[in-house]
Scaffold this motif. Structure first.
Motif, PDB file in Angstrom:
ATOM      1  N   VAL A   1      13.760  29.004  68.614  1.00  0.00           N
ATOM      2  CA  VAL A   1      13.773  29.430  67.051  1.00  0.00           C
ATOM      3  C   VAL A   1      12.149  29.811  66.879  1.00  0.00           C
ATOM      4  N   VAL A   2      11.230  29.330  67.661  1.00  0.00           N
ATOM      5  CA  VAL A   2       9.787  29.525  67.345  1.00  0.00           C
ATOM      6  C   VAL A   2       9.460  30.978  67.878  1.00  0.00           C
ATOM      7  N   THR A   3      10.176  31.373  68.955  1.00  0.00           N
ATOM      8  CA  THR A   3      10.108  32.650  69.396  1.00  0.00           C
ATOM      9  C   THR A   3      10.548  33.512  68.427  1.00  0.00           C
ATOM     10  N   THR A   4      11.764  33.337  67.849  1.00  0.00           N
ATOM     11  CA  THR A   4      12.025  34.115  66.704  1.00  0.00           C
ATOM     12  C   THR A   4      11.010  34.131  65.509  1.00  0.00           C
ATOM     13  N   LEU A   5      10.548  33.089  65.054  1.00  0.00           N
ATOM     14  CA  LEU A   5       9.540  33.212  64.217  1.00  0.00           C
ATOM     15  C   LEU A   5       8.342  34.031  64.517  1.00  0.00           C
ATOM     16  N   LEU A   6       7.729  33.867  65.692  1.00  0.00           N
ATOM     17  CA  LEU A   6       6.529  34.657  66.189  1.00  0.00           C
ATOM     18  C   LEU A   6       7.115  36.190  65.944  1.00  0.00           C
ATOM     19  N   LYS A   7       8.352  36.329  66.374  1.00  0.00           N
ATOM     20  CA  LYS A   7       8.750  37.891  66.366  1.00  0.00           C
ATOM     21  C   LYS A   7       8.840  38.367  64.843  1.00  0.00           C
ATOM     22  N   CYS A   8       9.426  37.673  63.908  1.00  0.00           N
ATOM     23  CA  CYS A   8       9.740  37.950  62.700  1.00  0.00           C
ATOM     24  C   CYS A   8       8.311  37.878  61.794  1.00  0.00           C
ATOM     25  N   ALA A   9       7.541  37.301  62.277  1.00  0.00           N
ATOM     26  CA  ALA A   9       6.074  37.120  61.555  1.00  0.00           C
ATOM     27  C   ALA A   9       5.505  38.748  61.592  1.00  0.00           C
ATOM     28  N   LYS A  10       5.927  39.407  62.514  1.00  0.00           N
ATOM     29  CA  LYS A  10       5.394  40.840  62.530  1.00  0.00           C
ATOM     30  C   LYS A  10       6.621  41.833  62.099  1.00  0.00           C
ATOM     31  N   ASP A  11       7.564  41.446  61.234  1.00  0.00           N
ATOM     32  CA  ASP A  11       8.554  42.141  60.883  1.00  0.00           C
ATOM     33  C   ASP A  11       8.310  43.399  60.077  1.00  0.00           C
ATOM     34  N   SER A  12       8.864  44.360  59.883  1.00  0.00           N
ATOM     35  CA  SER A  12       8.563  45.595  59.294  1.00  0.00           C
ATOM     36  C   SER A  12       8.903  45.143  57.574  1.00  0.00           C
ATOM     37  N   ASP A  13       9.705  44.288  57.510  1.00  0.00           N
ATOM     38  CA  ASP A  13       9.964  43.821  55.917  1.00  0.00           C
ATOM     39  C   ASP A  13       8.717  42.842  55.693  1.00  0.00           C
ATOM     40  N   VAL A  14       7.917  43.199  54.547  1.00  0.00           N
ATOM     41  CA  VAL A  14       6.906  42.196  54.053  1.00  0.00           C
ATOM     42  C   VAL A  14       7.323  40.909  53.909  1.00  0.00           C
ATOM     43  N   GLN A  15       8.632  40.679  52.846  1.00  0.00           N
ATOM     44  CA  GLN A  15       8.903  39.407  52.527  1.00  0.00           C
ATOM     45  C   GLN A  15       9.420  38.846  53.669  1.00  0.00           C
ATOM     46  N   ILE A  16      10.017  39.302  54.568  1.00  0.00           N
ATOM     47  CA  ILE A  16      10.488  38.440  55.973  1.00  0.00           C
ATOM     48  C   ILE A  16       9.035  38.168  56.678  1.00  0.00           C
ATOM     49  N   LYS A  17       8.154  38.966  56.628  1.00  0.00           N
ATOM     50  CA  LYS A  17       7.103  38.571  57.660  1.00  0.00           C
ATOM     51  C   LYS A  17       6.268  37.463  56.861  1.00  0.00           C
ATOM     52  N   VAL A  18       6.228  37.393  55.333  1.00  0.00           N
ATOM     53  CA  VAL A  18       5.710  36.472  54.825  1.00  0.00           C
ATOM     54  C   VAL A  18       6.185  35.253  54.971  1.00  0.00           C
ATOM     55  N   LEU A  19       7.749  34.983  54.804  1.00  0.00           N
ATOM     56  CA  LEU A  19       8.517  33.898  55.017  1.00  0.00           C
ATOM     57  C   LEU A  19       8.454  33.465  56.279  1.00  0.00           C
ATOM     58  N   CYS A  20       8.318  34.122  57.343  1.00  0.00           N
ATOM     59  CA  CYS A  20       8.293  33.634  58.875  1.00  0.00           C
ATOM     60  C   CYS A  20       6.994  33.095  59.155  1.00  0.00           C
ATOM     61  N   THR A  21       5.779  33.732  58.458  1.00  0.00           N
ATOM     62  CA  THR A  21       4.537  32.998  58.685  1.00  0.00           C
ATOM     63  C   THR A  21       4.517  31.810  58.108  1.00  0.00           C
ATOM     64  N   LYS A  22       5.006  31.436  56.756  1.00  0.00           N
ATOM     65  CA  LYS A  22       5.037  30.031  56.257  1.00  0.00           C
ATOM     66  C   LYS A  22       6.008  29.265  57.196  1.00  0.00           C
ATOM     67  N   ALA A  23       6.898  29.735  57.837  1.00  0.00           N
ATOM     68  CA  ALA A  23       7.982  28.722  58.531  1.00  0.00           C
ATOM     69  C   ALA A  23       7.165  28.361  60.014  1.00  0.00           C
ATOM     70  N   LEU A  24       6.119  29.021  60.237  1.00  0.00           N
ATOM     71  CA  LEU A  24       5.328  28.357  61.415  1.00  0.00           C
ATOM     72  C   LEU A  24       4.687  27.320  61.124  1.00  0.00           C
ATOM     73  N   ARG A  25       4.447  26.917  59.908  1.00  0.00           N
ATOM     74  CA  ARG A  25       3.961  25.488  59.487  1.00  0.00           C
ATOM     75  C   ARG A  25       4.467  24.368  60.256  1.00  0.00           C
ATOM     76  N   GLY A  26       5.998  24.476  60.434  1.00  0.00           N
ATOM     77  CA  GLY A  26       6.821  23.665  61.066  1.00  0.00           C
ATOM     78  C   GLY A  26       6.794  23.754  62.290  1.00  0.00           C
ATOM     79  N   ALA A  27       6.476  24.748  63.060  1.00  0.00           N
ATOM     80  CA  ALA A  27       6.652  25.026  64.445  1.00  0.00           C
ATOM     81  C   ALA A  27       5.946  23.946  65.409  1.00  0.00           C
ATOM     82  N   LYS A  28       6.420  23.253  65.941  1.00  0.00           N
ATOM     83  CA  LYS A  28       5.798  21.998  66.783  1.00  0.00           C
ATOM     84  C   LYS A  28       6.160  22.099  68.237  1.00  0.00           C
ATOM     85  N   SER A  29       6.403  23.390  68.621  1.00  0.00           N
ATOM     86  CA  SER A  29       6.381  23.486  70.273  1.00  0.00           C
ATOM     87  C   SER A  29       5.261  23.348  71.065  1.00  0.00           C
TER      88      SER A  29
END
Length: 375
Positions: A72-100
């Protein structure tokens, strides 16, 4: 009849066993349910539907529990660089909870890369760094450089929030912030700078000078921030006394309370002018919190005169005086009545025996212990 019951009991037992067995057979026996974060990350990775991906990214950004799953964290790292700006913002926010723990460095590098390469994402990145309690030196260097270069007020406020939250290794941060305060006129930025100085300064001369001056500001929130700064940064500085002497003239209850808190954090010192103003507050103000703290402040800076002791006894005896203020008066009498102890001693002795509560009796005993022994 008894014989029939004896014959029916084994049959009932068998039937109940079969019923329980039937219930067990109907229970779920498939594979373990997939964790929702796994499902959302799969949607982000595999779906071609833009709206489905946005919904999955949103759910991950709102997920309140720690995310330990490596995939899941790998997915978030990838989608934080997504071409869709909205997805990029949301995935960056989601990294707050990444505890790996194994991916902590990769997360840090990704966030710093986004900060440097995506100006529109900077505030989101900094908030994510705050939520992650990220204090690595390389992070602090990037953010500090940005703080003193940024002309964007919103960005600067977010950066100041970071440095209010975490200690820094830069020894000259406070001096730089004093300069930044003079450069910026935005009142919100000035308030934020003072908060950082309150939390991170070490009583530097320029910091105390700034706090003493801005405590006189007409903007109440800024003045309160500056008084709070004096309370923590200027405990041994005469400029704190000079500042509260002025702010005690305010008609704003919040400013008065903050000024009294400053006094009650300072070491004991006689200040007849301030003592006179405190007595005025005790006699004229109706707010019980102000009266109580003013009485306590008299214990810090009272001039130990007979008129002061008489006033404190009057407050103590007044039937309308609330118990917290009466407790404060008992404690302050012990500190201020050394030269005129007789009346205070009798009052406190009586209170120790007849006080309306154990808290009041204890305060009276403590005040009594402070007075010189009777001849």
């Amino acid at each position: 009849m008894k014989l029939r019951l004896v014959l029916l009991l084994p049959l009932l037992f068998v039937l109940s066993e079969e019923t329980a067995h039937g219930r067990r057979k109907r229970s779920y026996s498939g594979p373990a349910p997939t964790h929702p974060v796994i499902l959302w990350s799969r949607t982000l990775d595999e779906s071609k539907d833009a709206e489905q991906r946005k919904v999955a990214a949103f759910k991950l950004s709102q997920y309140s529990q720690p995310i330990f799953q490596t995939k899941v964290v790998t997915t978030l790292l990838k989608c934080a660089k997504d071409s869709d700006v909205q997805i990029k913002v949301l995935c960056t926010k989601a990294l707050r909870g990444a505890k790996s723990a194994s991916q902590a460095e990769a997360i840090r590098e990704t966030l710093l890369g986004l900060y440097g390469g995506e100006p529109g994402l900077r505030n989101t990145v900094v908030r994510t760094l705050v939520a992650r309690k990220e204090q690595a030196p390389e992070v602090q260097k990037v953010l500090m450089d940005a703080m003193f270069k940024s002309e964007d007020s919103d960005e600067l406020l977010v950066l100041l929030r970071y440095f209010e939250e975490f200690p820094v290794t830069e020894s000259d941060l406070s001096e730089k912030l004093v300069i930044l305060y003079d450069q910026r006129r935005d009142i919100k930025i000035r308030r934020a700078i003072v908060k950082v100085l309150t939390a991170r300064a070490s009583g530097q001369d320029k910091v105390i000078e700034l706090l003493a001056a801005c405590a006189q500001e007409k903007d109440t929130p800024l003045a309160l921030n500056c008084l709070a700064g004096l309370q923590t940064q200027a405990k041994k500085d005469a400029r704190a006394w000079a500042a509260v002497q002025k702010t005690l003239q305010s008609n704003d209850p919040d400013v008065l309370l903050a000024s009294l808190d400053v006094i009650n954090a300072l070491p004991d010192a006689k200040h007849p002018t301030i003592s006179k103003r405190l007595l005025e507050l005790v006699e004229d103000v109706e707010e019980s919190d102000i009266v109580e703290r003013a009485v306590l402040a008299l214990g810090v800076c009272g001039d130990q005169t007979e008129s002061l002791v008489t006033s404190l006894q009057k407050v103590f005896k007044n039937a309308k005086t609330e118990e917290p203020t009466r407790i404060a008066a008992a404690l302050t009498l012990g500190k201020q009545a050394a030269s005129f102890p007789d009346g205070a001693r009798e009052l406190l002795k009586s209170c120790v025996k007849e006080g309306s509560s154990q808290s009041l009796k204890t305060a009276c005993q403590l005040g009594l212990n402070e007075l010189p022994a009777a001849p």
